[in-house]
Motif scaffolding. Structure first.
Motif, PDB file in Angstrom:
ATOM      1  N   LEU A   1       6.720   7.356   2.075  1.00  0.00           N
ATOM      2  CA  LEU A   1       6.121   6.706   3.241  1.00  0.00           C
ATOM      3  C   LEU A   1       4.769   7.301   3.661  1.00  0.00           C
ATOM      4  O   LEU A   1       3.846   6.544   3.958  1.00  0.00           O
ATOM      5  N   PRO A   2       4.618   8.640   3.676  1.00  0.00           N
ATOM      6  CA  PRO A   2       3.316   9.175   4.093  1.00  0.00           C
ATOM      7  C   PRO A   2       2.140   8.637   3.261  1.00  0.00           C
ATOM      8  O   PRO A   2       1.036   8.500   3.767  1.00  0.00           O
ATOM      9  N   HIS A   3       2.403   8.305   2.009  1.00  0.00           N
ATOM     10  CA  HIS A   3       1.327   7.792   1.162  1.00  0.00           C
ATOM     11  C   HIS A   3       0.979   6.353   1.508  1.00  0.00           C
ATOM     12  O   HIS A   3      -0.046   5.841   1.091  1.00  0.00           O
ATOM     13  N   LEU A   4       1.866   5.683   2.232  1.00  0.00           N
ATOM     14  CA  LEU A   4       1.641   4.281   2.538  1.00  0.00           C
ATOM     15  C   LEU A   4       0.974   4.094   3.895  1.00  0.00           C
ATOM     16  O   LEU A   4       0.496   3.012   4.210  1.00  0.00           O
ATOM     17  N   VAL A   5       0.956   5.178   4.700  1.00  0.00           N
ATOM     18  CA  VAL A   5       0.485   5.047   6.072  1.00  0.00           C
ATOM     19  C   VAL A   5      -0.913   4.433   6.186  1.00  0.00           C
ATOM     20  O   VAL A   5      -1.108   3.509   6.973  1.00  0.00           O
TER      21      VAL A   5
ATOM     22  N   ILE B   1       2.789  -3.108  -0.330  1.00  0.00           N
ATOM     23  CA  ILE B   1       3.612  -1.900  -0.315  1.00  0.00           C
ATOM     24  C   ILE B   1       4.394  -1.788  -1.622  1.00  0.00           C
ATOM     25  O   ILE B   1       4.486  -0.709  -2.217  1.00  0.00           O
ATOM     26  N   ARG B   2       4.924  -2.898  -2.089  1.00  0.00           N
ATOM     27  CA  ARG B   2       5.686  -2.875  -3.338  1.00  0.00           C
ATOM     28  C   ARG B   2       4.825  -2.337  -4.484  1.00  0.00           C
ATOM     29  O   ARG B   2       5.249  -1.467  -5.243  1.00  0.00           O
ATOM     30  N   GLY B   3       3.593  -2.837  -4.561  1.00  0.00           N
ATOM     31  CA  GLY B   3       2.711  -2.400  -5.635  1.00  0.00           C
ATOM     32  C   GLY B   3       2.415  -0.906  -5.547  1.00  0.00           C
ATOM     33  O   GLY B   3       2.418  -0.193  -6.550  1.00  0.00           O
ATOM     34  N   MET B   4       2.195  -0.427  -4.323  1.00  0.00           N
ATOM     35  CA  MET B   4       1.887   0.995  -4.159  1.00  0.00           C
ATOM     36  C   MET B   4       3.093   1.855  -4.524  1.00  0.00           C
ATOM     37  O   MET B   4       2.962   2.891  -5.172  1.00  0.00           O
ATOM     38  N   VAL B   5       4.277   1.413  -4.087  1.00  0.00           N
ATOM     39  CA  VAL B   5       5.486   2.205  -4.361  1.00  0.00           C
ATOM     40  C   VAL B   5       5.782   2.211  -5.857  1.00  0.00           C
ATOM     41  O   VAL B   5       6.205   3.226  -6.417  1.00  0.00           O
TER      42      VAL B   5
END
Lengths: 301, 325
Positions: free
Chosen positions: A211-215, A179-183
């Motif tokens: 958040l929607p991009h991480l779902v 998640i950290r990398g994606m954010v």
């Protein structure tokens, strides 16, 4: 914009029906439908174990062993046979479902919540927060998982609750990393900058816009994690620091059954099939959920 | 006359692995309420960085090393997070270059429009939705109420830029910064979007800072024009002055590189020889000297100060008082 502009359809537009939409997409996705039915049945089986189980899962039955002291094959009074202690395998499976599902869902749910929260914070704010979080995950990930669990449980004492906590304590780091990398890359996207120029608060940006991009990633990881958690629990049980005996868990049953594979294969197959079905069902249902929640999926148009 | 936005001697530095370099070297300008100011210059001239610095959007690698930004007399560079949040969107807003990336692909259009309304105007969900539909209709999006529920992917580029403009002006800001708002669009759509911006900001009395590399776009849309080169304003004046009587050789070269609509097109389009100075490389004298037809020894020795030419015109050239001839 001096005179209000007539906007036709504002009041008459049909309301959204997310549940109906979910149901329709489920009917189009047969594997997902089967998976969800399977998960519901599993949950029911676990909940109703005391009602459904034909025998006491912990009791050794005299008729559960042959004259030579070997376990009884499936059929007759014991639908799935007995184990070397003369206990009913079906009853143990049903009670074991409680343990395995609890651990799979709770350990992994907790790890997901913590991992996502920490990952988003570290990724978005960066700086010192990020450094601290990243080093902690480095440390946790550098330990061999099993050894770490064994050490922690030896200290805290084996119980179902401790197994859940220890698994969560290790697994959140994996999700936090991803998640950290994606954010980290999402926060540089222009729409985040654009949202900031509109004076939208940071909390809203994080939860409404990022958040929607991480779902999709969260769902895939959470469903895969259910399987890993159940497997870790079985390894812990095998090493004697999982759910304390004589309580049944699938992992424990698989490990027991391994030893008698040639003489009594049902001891391995029965819990093994349950585990495979559960893991597969979680993954297929997760795929469906991911597609359902993806607004850019073509199917919904 | 008090200015709405006052930028004074702004200096922005970037920390790069190769050392610091200065992207904006002492830019000053002011924008009056309702005025339209254009900033032109080629890539790397510091025009976007200037805009980002004004709205405090610079990333961690960039720092404002000097100067002041005042909005309505208040020091923008000293705003705390709360003040910044209340200011952005409500008083000052921005339209970005690429509408494909400035709208969140996974958030419904409706939410992206209502969010600002609810944040700054305190509208409830119903009122915000009604206002959002009205806004979308006013920027020319048909069937606005239904489209609020859709995601940006169902909108074309021009439509998305209309939505972005609707969002930016939704709270009737007093300043709108548009960073190359038409560059990513088709030429036919460009004109529509500019017309739209023209109409909307005129209705609201919003001042506009239009950033573009297209002197043609800027000179038709804006009252005043700043020409930037290598992090400096090299010439400023009204749009008419700049187009009709450019005093800086760089402005002249920019104008000369616009192909004429009359007569036959030249085989090669005119361009300015050479390249802008490498960022980070120290140089003495005028940054344009190496590409300038007028360059003399004095140009390579000292950097020209902006020269007052009367009528509020400025040009930073040793030969600015000479007309083109």
């Amino acid at each position: 914009m001096t005179a209000p502009i007539e906007v036709p359809g504002l009041e008459t537009a049909p309301p959204r029906r997310p549940l109906r939409q979910a149901w329709r997409s489920l009917l189009r996705d047969i594997p997902a439908l089967i998976s969800i039915v399977a998960l519901i049945l599993l949950a029911l089986a676990a909940l109703l174990a005391p009602v459904l189980a034909p025998h006491d899962p912990l009791r050794t039955y005299a008729e559960g062993l042959t004259d030579q002291g070997a376990p009884v094959a499936p059929g007759g009074g014991f639908p799935l046979g007995t184990d070397p202690n003369g206990r009913d395998v079906l009853s143990r499976l049903l009670y074991g479902a409680r343990v395995s599902l609890t651990i799979g869902v709770f350990a992994n749910g907790l790890a997901t919540l913590v991992g996502v929260a920490v990952g988003i914070t570290a990724g978005y704010f960066g700086g010192r927060v990020d450094t601290v979080v990243s080093r902690i995950t480095d440390v946790v990930m550098s330990f061999p998982i099993l050894l770490f669990c064994v050490a922690l449980i030896t200290v805290t004492g084996p119980s179902q609750r401790n197994v859940v906590l220890v698994i969560a304590l290790i697994y959140w780091t994996y999700l936090a990393r991803i998640i950290r990398g994606m954010v980290l890359s999402l926060r540089e996207r222009e729409f985040v900058t654009a949202t900031r120029t509109l004076g939208v608060s940071t909390v809203r940006i994080l939860f409404r816009h990022i958040l929607p991009h991480l779902v999709p990633a969260i769902i895939v990881y959470a469903t895969l994690g259910v399987a890993s958690s159940i497997l870790i629990e079985s390894s812990l049980s095998f090493l004697g620091v999982g759910v304390p005996v004589p309580e049944a868990s699938w992992g424990q049953m698989i490990d027991d059954g391994r030893k008698y594979y040639e003489a009594a294969p049902w001891l391995l197959f029965a819990p093994g099939v349950c585990l495979i079905v559960t893991v597969l069902a979680f993954n297929l249902a997760g795929d469906w959920l991911r597609d359902l929640l993806d607004p850019t999926a073509p199917e919904r148009r | 006359m008090s200015a709405l936005l006052d930028v004074e001697d702004l200096v922005v530095r970037f920390a790069t692995p190769g050392g610091e370099h200065t992207a904006v070297r002492g830019v000053s300008f002011s924008v009056r309420a309702g005025e339209r100011v254009g900033i032109v210059g080629e890539s790397g001239s510091g025009k976007s960085v200037t805009a980002q610095a004004v709205l405090r959007l610079l990333g961690p690698a960039a720092t404002v090393a000097g100067g002041a930004v005042r909005f309505d007399g208040r020091d923008v560079l000293a705003f705390d997070r709360g003040e910044l949040r209340r200011w952005r969107g409500a008083q000052a807003a921005m339209v970005f270059q690429d509408p494909l990336s400035s709208l969140n692909p996974l958030v419904r259009i409706g939410r992206q429009v209502t969010e600002t309304l609810r944040e700054h105007l305190g509208l409830d969900r119903r009122a915000a939705t009604a206002k959002a539909a009205e806004l979308l209709a006013s920027v020319g999006i048909p069937d606005a109420a239904a489209r609020l529920r859709e995601y940006p992917m169902t909108f074309s580029g021009g439509m998305r830029q209309r939505v972005a403009i609707a969002i930016a002006i939704s709270c009737a800001p007093r300043l709108l910064i548009a960073d190359e708002p038409t560059t990513a669009l088709d030429v036919t759509v460009q004109a529509q979007v500019l017309d739209l911006m023209d109409g909307m900001t005129a209705d609201l009395g919003t001042a506009v800072v239009l950033i573009s590399h297209d002197l043609g776009v800027v000179s038709t849309f804006c009252d005043r024009v700043l020409v930037m080169y290598a992090g400096r304003v090299v010439e400023s004046g009204t749009a008419d002055q700049i187009v009709e009587d450019p005093r800086h050789p760089y402005t002249r070269a920019l104008l000369a590189s616009i192909p004429s609509l009359e007569g036959e097109l030249p085989r090669r389009l005119p361009s300015i020889p050479g390249t802008p100075p490498q960022p980070g490389r120290a140089h003495t004298g005028c940054a344009f000297a190496d590409r300038c037809p007028l360059a003399a020894d004095v140009c390579r020795a000292e950097d020209p100060e902006p020269l007052e030419l009367g009528d509020g015109r400025l040009a930073a050239c040793h030969f600015a008082d000479r007309s083109a001839g």
